[in-house]
Scaffold this motif. Structure first.
Motif, mmCIF file in Angstrom:
data_model
loop_
_atom_site.group_PDB
_atom_site.id
_atom_site.type_symbol
_atom_site.label_atom_id
_atom_site.label_comp_id
_atom_site.label_asym_id
_atom_site.label_seq_id
_atom_site.Cartn_x
_atom_site.Cartn_y
_atom_site.Cartn_z
ATOM 1 N N ALA A 81 0.734 -1.231 0.340
ATOM 2 C CA ALA A 81 -0.133 0.217 -0.005
ATOM 3 C C ALA A 81 0.872 1.261 -0.033
ATOM 4 N N ARG A 82 2.114 1.237 0.686
ATOM 5 C CA ARG A 82 2.893 2.504 0.807
ATOM 6 C C ARG A 82 3.267 2.558 -0.377
ATOM 7 N N THR A 83 4.012 1.645 -1.358
ATOM 8 C CA THR A 83 4.320 1.448 -2.773
ATOM 9 C C THR A 83 3.232 1.998 -3.704
ATOM 10 N N PHE A 84 2.399 1.697 -3.551
ATOM 11 C CA PHE A 84 1.167 2.232 -4.281
ATOM 12 C C PHE A 84 0.876 3.672 -3.953
ATOM 13 N N THR A 85 0.777 4.044 -2.691
ATOM 14 C CA THR A 85 0.638 5.386 -2.420
ATOM 15 C C THR A 85 1.646 6.332 -2.848
ATOM 16 N N ALA A 95 -5.943 0.382 3.367
ATOM 17 C CA ALA A 95 -4.408 0.821 3.807
ATOM 18 C C ALA A 95 -4.124 2.064 2.987
ATOM 19 N N THR A 96 -4.568 2.087 1.612
ATOM 20 C CA THR A 96 -4.113 3.351 1.047
ATOM 21 C C THR A 96 -5.030 4.430 1.399
ATOM 22 N N ALA A 97 -6.286 4.330 1.517
ATOM 23 C CA ALA A 97 -7.150 5.465 2.216
ATOM 24 C C ALA A 97 -6.332 6.215 3.456
ATOM 25 N N ARG A 98 -5.940 5.117 4.497
ATOM 26 C CA ARG A 98 -5.536 5.684 5.552
ATOM 27 C C ARG A 98 -4.204 6.614 5.149
ATOM 28 N N LEU A 99 -3.210 5.839 4.397
ATOM 29 C CA LEU A 99 -2.022 6.600 3.909
ATOM 30 C C LEU A 99 -2.157 7.993 3.215
ATOM 31 N N MET A 126 -12.637 9.608 0.492
ATOM 32 C CA MET A 126 -14.004 8.811 0.934
ATOM 33 C C MET A 126 -13.647 7.385 0.454
ATOM 34 N N LEU A 127 -14.189 6.642 1.484
ATOM 35 C CA LEU A 127 -13.881 5.066 1.341
ATOM 36 C C LEU A 127 -15.350 4.377 1.094
ATOM 37 N N VAL A 128 -15.323 3.632 0.200
ATOM 38 C CA VAL A 128 -16.743 2.780 0.094
ATOM 39 C C VAL A 128 -16.484 1.546 0.186
ATOM 40 N N LEU A 133 -7.746 2.116 10.715
ATOM 41 C CA LEU A 133 -8.148 3.411 10.447
ATOM 42 C C LEU A 133 -8.164 4.359 11.613
ATOM 43 N N PRO A 134 -7.916 5.564 11.135
ATOM 44 C CA PRO A 134 -7.967 6.424 12.218
ATOM 45 C C PRO A 134 -9.486 6.732 13.038
#
Length: 416
Positions: free
Chosen positions: A59-63, A92-96, A105-107, A126-127
């Motif tokens: 996810a960090r790599t994608f972000t 994970a990407t939404a959080r990062l 926005m996460l659906v 998630l926060p």
């Protein structure tokens, strides 16, 4: 004659060996879906690393890639996530992205009520206090409106998909495809099979980012408008996985080929780099001869002579004046063999057709050349080669093609 899978595999192995000897290093392997799963598991065990932390790394790599492509944090981001591991990547990407100041926005589409352990762990990370706007959907009712200018991130399904999307999933994919927004897929567009062409419902991504290596699906023309512009980056999967593990598909990159381009001496000239002969063209197909001549000159051959039928003389002289032109005795096709002594390499086949006189000229060429100089044969000689050449020609003459490794494999398989 239909080529057997065994013969095709043997031909592909020979082609790969030739490329390996030429490049002096292995090519990038394109794993199957099963090999990709095994590679993940091998990394988890050997590194060692937990599957959740490996997901975090991905996810960090994608972000990082996503931020480089969409640097404006005020642009709305809408992530559609499933409840499997690809959905975990999306959560994970939404959080990062939220941590980097993006409006996310996460659906979460929970149509099956099955959740992977890594997905649930990412949900727990998630926060708190609703810092990220999150919508849980158990059906298509209640899909939130997607803001204008938004980038939609597809994290519904990844490489684990085993059957075409249908029902609510197919309707959701159609909804996403009809949004007037840019669509980005994590690992694979949802609905796309990783190892084959896909004609069933699928997200049509404008960009696709996958982990470690490209997927075989990226190379099917039928998938082009579904994958869009694709990128990939390593997430540090363990390289020892490939010891003793074979791969039938490989990816040749610009970086692989670049070392083969040698810098030429300052005072070199066209006479320094050999004299090539092309035997090309027939009446109605002189365009192929022109393209072959231009390609040879562009590739860096020194002197170039193109042998064409009489009808092609004016065409070649106008279209490729840098090349010398040698004219056949016949007006419409190649029938005679020029003196081969001046030439250091010979190419034959582009646009020459399949006439009987041309087949006889081809046979004479191969008997004359044998292994005394390099010979490059185009794929459009397939019928002539397979039907008219003798066993020893396949055994003694190195067959290469302009653009068809499959034909090379087919020709080589005739030895057995």
């Amino acid at each position: 004659m239909r080529q057997s899978s065994k013969a095709r595999s043997k031909g592909q192995s020979r082609i790969y060996l030739c490329l390996y000897l030429l490049l002096r290093k292995p090519l990038m392997r394109i794993p199957t879906t099963e090999q990709m799963r095994a590679w993940d598991a091998f990394t988890i065990e050997r590194e060692p690393i937990s599957s959740t932390d490996l997901m975090e790394r991905a996810a960090r790599t994608f972000t990082d890639w996503f931020v480089s492509k969409y640097p404006d944090p005020t642009r709305p981001i809408c992530i559609f996530a499933g409840t499997g591991n690809n959905g975990g990547d999306g959560v994970a990407t939404a959080r990062l992205l939220h941590e980097r100041g993006y409006d996310v926005m996460l659906v979460i589409c929970d149509f099956s009520a099955r959740k992977s352990a890594d997905f649930q762990e990412q949900i727990a990370r998630l926060p708190a206090h609703g810092a990220i706007e999150t919508h849980w959907l158990e059906s298509l009712e209640g899909v939130p409106p997607v803001p204008e200018r938004a980038v939609v991130v597809d994290a519904l399904f990844g490489t684990g998909l085993t059957r075409p999307l249908e029902g609510a999933w197919a309707v959701l994919v159609d909804f996403i495809n009809n949004l007037p927004v840019e669509r980005v897929a994590i690992d694979l567009p949802s609905g796309l099979f990783a190892d084959q062409k896909t004609i069933s419902p699928c997200v049509h991504a404008h960009k696709t980012f996958c982990f470690e290596v490209p997927r075989k699906a990226f190379f099917f023309p039928e998938n082009a408008d579904r994958v869009g512009e694709w990128s990939f980056k390593s997430i540090g999967l363990h390289p020892d996985f490939w010891q003793g593990v074979g791969a039938t598909d490989h990816y040749l990159t610009h970086a692989d080929v670049l070392p083969l381009l040698h810098q030429r001496p300052r005072f070199s000239h066209k006479g320094t780099f050999g004299h090539a002969l092309l035997l090309c063209g027939q009446k109605g197909s002189m365009g192929a001869a022109v393209l072959a001549a231009r390609a040879a000159l562009r590739a860096g051959t020194g002197l170039l002579t193109v042998h064409v039928p009489q009808c092609g003389y004016d065409i070649l002289q106008i279209s490729a004046p840098e090349a010398l032109c040698h004219v056949d005795k016949a007006n419409d096709c190649w029938t005679t063999l020029p003196n081969l002594e001046p030439y250091t390499a010979i190419g034959v086949g582009c646009g020459i057709g399949q006439r009987t006189a041309t087949a006889q000229a081809l046979r004479a060429l191969l008997r004359e050349v044998r292994c005394r100089r390099p010979l490059l044969i185009s794929e459009n000689l397939q019928r002539l080669m397979i039907l008219s050449l003798t066993h020893w020609l396949f055994k003694k003459i190195l067959l290469q093609t302009f653009n068809s490794p499959a034909f090379s494999a087919q020709c080589l398989s005739q030895q057995h």
